[in-house]
Design an enzyme around this catalytic site. Structure first.
Site, mmCIF file in Angstrom:
data_model
loop_
_atom_site.group_PDB
_atom_site.id
_atom_site.type_symbol
_atom_site.label_atom_id
_atom_site.label_comp_id
_atom_site.label_asym_id
_atom_site.label_seq_id
_atom_site.Cartn_x
_atom_site.Cartn_y
_atom_site.Cartn_z
ATOM 1 N N ARG A 211 -89.154 0.994 -7.251
ATOM 2 C CA ARG A 211 -88.799 0.614 -5.882
ATOM 3 C C ARG A 211 -87.292 0.368 -5.831
ATOM 4 O O ARG A 211 -86.737 -0.320 -6.698
ATOM 5 C CB ARG A 211 -89.565 -0.638 -5.437
ATOM 6 C CG ARG A 211 -91.037 -0.382 -5.156
ATOM 7 C CD ARG A 211 -91.220 0.474 -3.913
ATOM 8 N NE ARG A 211 -92.615 0.665 -3.545
ATOM 9 C CZ ARG A 211 -93.339 1.728 -3.854
ATOM 10 N NH1 ARG A 211 -92.800 2.690 -4.606
ATOM 11 N NH2 ARG A 211 -94.588 1.860 -3.455
ATOM 12 N N GLU A 239 -83.123 2.364 1.124
ATOM 13 C CA GLU A 239 -83.946 3.476 1.594
ATOM 14 C C GLU A 239 -84.617 3.130 2.927
ATOM 15 O O GLU A 239 -85.066 2.000 3.099
ATOM 16 C CB GLU A 239 -85.005 3.742 0.507
ATOM 17 C CG GLU A 239 -85.838 4.976 0.689
ATOM 18 C CD GLU A 239 -86.833 5.136 -0.467
ATOM 19 O OE1 GLU A 239 -88.016 5.361 -0.186
ATOM 20 O OE2 GLU A 239 -86.422 5.018 -1.639
ATOM 21 N N HIS A 256 -87.229 9.928 -3.217
ATOM 22 C CA HIS A 256 -88.489 9.192 -3.373
ATOM 23 C C HIS A 256 -89.667 10.160 -3.441
ATOM 24 O O HIS A 256 -90.647 10.048 -2.697
ATOM 25 C CB HIS A 256 -88.678 8.207 -2.226
ATOM 26 C CG HIS A 256 -89.673 7.124 -2.539
ATOM 27 N ND1 HIS A 256 -89.646 5.891 -1.929
ATOM 28 C CD2 HIS A 256 -90.734 7.081 -3.392
ATOM 29 C CE1 HIS A 256 -90.636 5.150 -2.377
ATOM 30 N NE2 HIS A 256 -91.316 5.845 -3.279
#
Length: 379
Positions: A211, A239, A256
């Site tokens: 993450r 993000e 991602h």
């Protein structure tokens, strides 16, 4: 029993899995989903970009929420429990995909930077579904692996655990697969800050496919300059926006998509479909078969060095240099904006996992090396 289903537009195979029980299936953009779009919905199927909470669900008839993801930090599970809304996700669905992504990254670094990664000390932060597979795969190569997962250690599940600071000091390569948490005894939000990043050896490597917000962006850029830290990112601190300075600072970048294999996506939808059927006492759902994998002729990539030869074959399936070039080309003057980031994910090319690929005409010495990567089919 028939249901009105709202599903993220990027989830594959929702129709074949759910249509026997669907009055309607409507696809939506997960990032911009609002409560108004759920006014007639019984079932909500999302991915990690949708925040599922009181603001989204209050006043809607939603009676089942599924997320085709490993992580759950985008889901307010307390609210769902309070509202008696069943929630299911897909732990482990794309874990192998992330492992394969990482192996491709390392193969590219071997070729471009002469990084003999299997002979380095590798630290793995977060030993969940993904991290445990990563650690085990490294061990197949005889690599020395250090692991850090304080939650598992506190539960008595990981006796080999070492603290994060010790892992950072001792590792040549650090692979981050930790979840993003903002509370509790082991919060991970910006846990990799300036103090901790300064502990890493000069010119070491940091790879994050967990993450983004577990790393502090300013500290990461500072470590790049002060300590020669080498960076590979699939996930980003802010993000879906990615700053150009950070994008320029990394060696390899992807939007991602480490878990975006066809197999991982298929498995995620399947896990939700089976949970849905069980929750409502529905008849068994017929399986949706995967397409056949590809066959690669090893002779096309022959090199005198077997490790380079194996690396070329892995990169023939997926080369992270392509994602890096696309992200940099797509960025504006100051940042890769959220809309572009999401478009890169939505239009992402199909990627197959290593185990689905058949290798033809590989000599025994190459087969032995390829098996360490997870190849199982040869002819």
């Amino acid at each position: 029993m028939q249901f009105n289903i709202v599903a993220d537009e990027n989830m594959p195979n929702v129709e074949p899995w759910f249509s026997p029980y669907a009055q309607s299936i409507r696809r939506v953009a997960g990032r911009t989903l609002t409560a108004n779009a759920l006014k007639d919905a019984d079932v909500l199927l999302v991915r990690s970009i949708t925040q599922v909470n009181k603001n989204l669900l209050s006043g809607t008839p939603v009676k089942f929420v599924g997320s085709a993801t490993i992580g759950t930090d985008h889901i307010d599970q307390s609210f769902l429990k309070h509202q008696s809304i069943p929630f299911y996700h897909a732990p482990g669905c794309n874990a192998q995909s992330v492992v394969d992504w990482l192996l491709s990254v390392l193969c590219r670094l071997r070729l471009d930077h002469e990084l003999n990664w299997s002979q380095k000390v590798v630290g793995v932060v977060g030993i969940g579904h993904v991290g445990s597979k990563v650690a085990n795969r490294f061990k197949q190569f005889g690599t020395k692996v250090l692991v850090c997962d304080p939650v598992k250690n506190a539960n008595g599940e990981l006796p080999e655990h070492i603290d994060l600071e010790s892992l950072l000091v001792q590792s040549d390569i650090v692979c981050v697969h930790a979840p993003h948490t903002r509370s509790g005894d082991y919060l991970t939000h910006q846990m990799l800050n300036a103090d901790r990043l300064s502990l890493m050896p000069k010119n070491s490597w940091l790879i994050n496919a967990g993450r983004g917000p577990v790393i502090e962006e300013s500290a990461l850029l500072e470590a790049r300059v002060k300590n020669g830290l080498n960076i590979v990112l699939d996930v980003w601190p802010n993000e879906p926006s990615v700053s150009v300075p950070l994008l320029d600072a990394v060696h390899l970048a992807s939007p991602h998509v480490a878990g975006y294999s066809l197999e991982g996506k298929f498995k995620g939808t399947e896990m939700l479909a089976r949970a849905f059927a069980k929750e409502f006492g529905l008849t068994a759902i017929k399986s949706v078969p995967l397409p056949n994998g590809v066959t690669v002729d090893a002779r096309l990539f022959e090199k005198s060095d077997v490790e380079q030869w194996a690396s070329e074959i892995v990169l023939a399936l997926y080369d992270p240099a392509r994602d890096t070039a696309v992200m940099r080309f797509s960025a504006g003057n100051n940042q890769l904006d959220a809309r572009t980031f999401d478009a890169l994910r939505k239009e992402y090319p199909t990627r197959r996992e290593i185990a689905s690929t058949t290798i033809a005409h590989a000599p025994e010495v190459l087969k032995k090396r390829l098996k360490m990567f997870g190849f199982t089919h040869f002819k």
